[in-house]
Enzyme design. Structure first.
Site, PDB file in Angstrom:
ATOM      1  N   VAL A 251     -12.226  -1.739  -6.798  1.00  0.00           N
ATOM      2  CA  VAL A 251     -11.630  -1.973  -5.485  1.00  0.00           C
ATOM      3  C   VAL A 251     -10.951  -3.343  -5.486  1.00  0.00           C
ATOM      4  O   VAL A 251     -11.484  -4.315  -6.027  1.00  0.00           O
ATOM      5  CB  VAL A 251     -12.701  -1.913  -4.366  1.00  0.00           C
ATOM      6  CG1 VAL A 251     -12.115  -2.353  -3.033  1.00  0.00           C
ATOM      7  CG2 VAL A 251     -13.269  -0.501  -4.251  1.00  0.00           C
ATOM      8  N   LYS A 252      -9.780  -3.385  -4.882  1.00  0.00           N
ATOM      9  CA  LYS A 252      -9.040  -4.639  -4.738  1.00  0.00           C
ATOM     10  C   LYS A 252      -8.989  -5.006  -3.261  1.00  0.00           C
ATOM     11  O   LYS A 252      -8.644  -4.174  -2.420  1.00  0.00           O
ATOM     12  CB  LYS A 252      -7.627  -4.484  -5.298  1.00  0.00           C
ATOM     13  CG  LYS A 252      -6.717  -5.699  -5.114  1.00  0.00           C
ATOM     14  CD  LYS A 252      -5.349  -5.411  -5.728  1.00  0.00           C
ATOM     15  CE  LYS A 252      -4.357  -6.544  -5.485  1.00  0.00           C
ATOM     16  NZ  LYS A 252      -3.039  -6.274  -6.102  1.00  0.00           N
ATOM     17  N   CYS A 253      -9.341  -6.247  -2.946  1.00  0.00           N
ATOM     18  CA  CYS A 253      -9.259  -6.679  -1.549  1.00  0.00           C
ATOM     19  C   CYS A 253      -8.946  -8.165  -1.502  1.00  0.00           C
ATOM     20  O   CYS A 253      -8.900  -8.831  -2.531  1.00  0.00           O
ATOM     21  CB  CYS A 253     -10.543  -6.357  -0.784  1.00  0.00           C
ATOM     22  SG  CYS A 253     -11.911  -7.507  -1.062  1.00  0.00           S
TER      23      CYS A 253
END
Length: 346
Positions: A251-253
């Site tokens: 996941v990229k945030c």
């Protein structure tokens, strides 16, 4: 025995206030649970027996092998170089000529995040870098009027801006056979939690997870933040957890100044941070160092590198933070030392 420290949440338990008609039922059924404070166990590492990357130890061999190309097995971290911006922005500043500005940065990247068009036309087929392939798209910066509803300080509000169709209205942009042909290790899909097209973007994610899982290819859910979305730990805890629960392998945030360790702790798969808008070099390096310290498994940065005054030097400084254990000040010193040499060559 020493007690384990637990980080407790003091923010509201939901992003939206329940309608008045449902408040009584909610109180009678979940009132006791709502009073219990959340526990994130930020100082307790998640077990991953037999593998170096959290949440990934029960995958099949091929998927683990691909993830081992993206994340360095020695430290479990990655420097992803993002230059897929052209899929909706065109030749943004720093990406006018990818062959001139990006290829010199590649030696210090673990993974290249790009579109299939740039991969085929610019990236040498001899590269040994892992490939994160942009797998969603369908809108651009030049489209009809965008209108949507959101909240400001808890009150409903209407938003609009000219010249844009909702950027959240994406679809999948390639099929799994194309990903296999291009030897992708990761497929990156934008997910718009809380937007008008939330459901469609989540379906894009699950469709890609279903297809990619058949061939041992990872999927990275990319958290998109619209104007109506607050960049808060509460929002990112929600968004990253939803994507992980629906099958995203990575996941990229965005990084948050407060409680970012709660975001990484309650997400069961690796998180990499987005660089976001261009920052002064020292600020960008501080963001990287703080994120790694608080549980991020790496960075996926673009503008803070290729828009730097000395991109090659900045790339090496970011690499030093992620893989070399440098703090922000030491990395900034490295950047300045390398910058002098880099600018002399021009």
């Amino acid at each position: 025995m020493q007690q384990t420290r637990r980080k407790r949440n003091t923010s509201p338990t939901s992003l939206r206030t329940l309608p008045a008609s449902s408040s009584r039922a909610a109180t009678s059924t979940t009132g006791a649970a709502d009073k219990k404070e959340k526990e994130y166990f930020t100082d307790v590492p998640q077990d991953a027996p037999g593998f170096f990357l959290k949440g990934c130890h029960q995958y099949d061999w091929g998927l683990k092998n691909r993830l081992s190309k993206v994340f360095n097995p020695k430290d479990g971290r990655t420097v992803m170089l993002a230059f897929d911006h052209g899929y909706f922005q065109g030749p943004t500043t720093g990406l006018e000529r990818v062959d001139q500005t990006i290829l010199p940065l590649a030696p210090w990247a673990d993974c290249l995040m790009l579109t299939r068009g740039i991969q085929r036309s610019v990236i040498p087929a001899s590269t040994t870098k892992a490939i994160a392939l942009r797998a969603s798209g369908g809108t651009s910066m030049i489209s009809p009027m965008e209108e949507w509803e959101g909240e400001i300080d808890g009150k409903k509000a209407k938003f609009a801006r000219p010249g844009f169709e909702p950027l959240s209205n994406e679809s999948t942009a390639l099929n799994i056979e194309e990903a296999i042909r291009l030897n992708a290790s990761v497929l990156a899909v934008q997910v718009f939690i809380g937007s008008a097209y939330e459901r469609q973007s989540l379906k894009n994610l699950t469709d890609l997870v279903d297809a990619a899982s058949r061939y041992g290819i990872a999927v990275m859910g990319v958290t998109a933040v619209g104007r109506a979305m607050a960049r808060t730990p509460q929002y990112f805890r929600l968004a990253t957890r939803i994507m992980a629960e629906l099958g995203a392998n990575v996941v990229k945030c965005y990084y948050t100044e407060k409680e970012f360790d709660t975001v990484t702790s309650c997400c069961p798969v690796p998180i990499v941070i987005a660089g976001g808008k261009k920052l002064p070099e020292l600020d960008a390096l501080k963001m990287c160092a703080n994120a790694i310290k608080q549980g991020a498994s790496g960075v996926d940065m673009g503008r803070n590198i290729f828009q730097s005054d000395a991109p090659v030097s900045m790339m090496q400084a970011v690499h030093g933070v992620v893989h070399g254990g440098l703090n922000a000040n030491k990395a900034f010193e490295l950047y300045n030392d390398l910058k002098k040499k880099e600018l002399k060559k021009k």
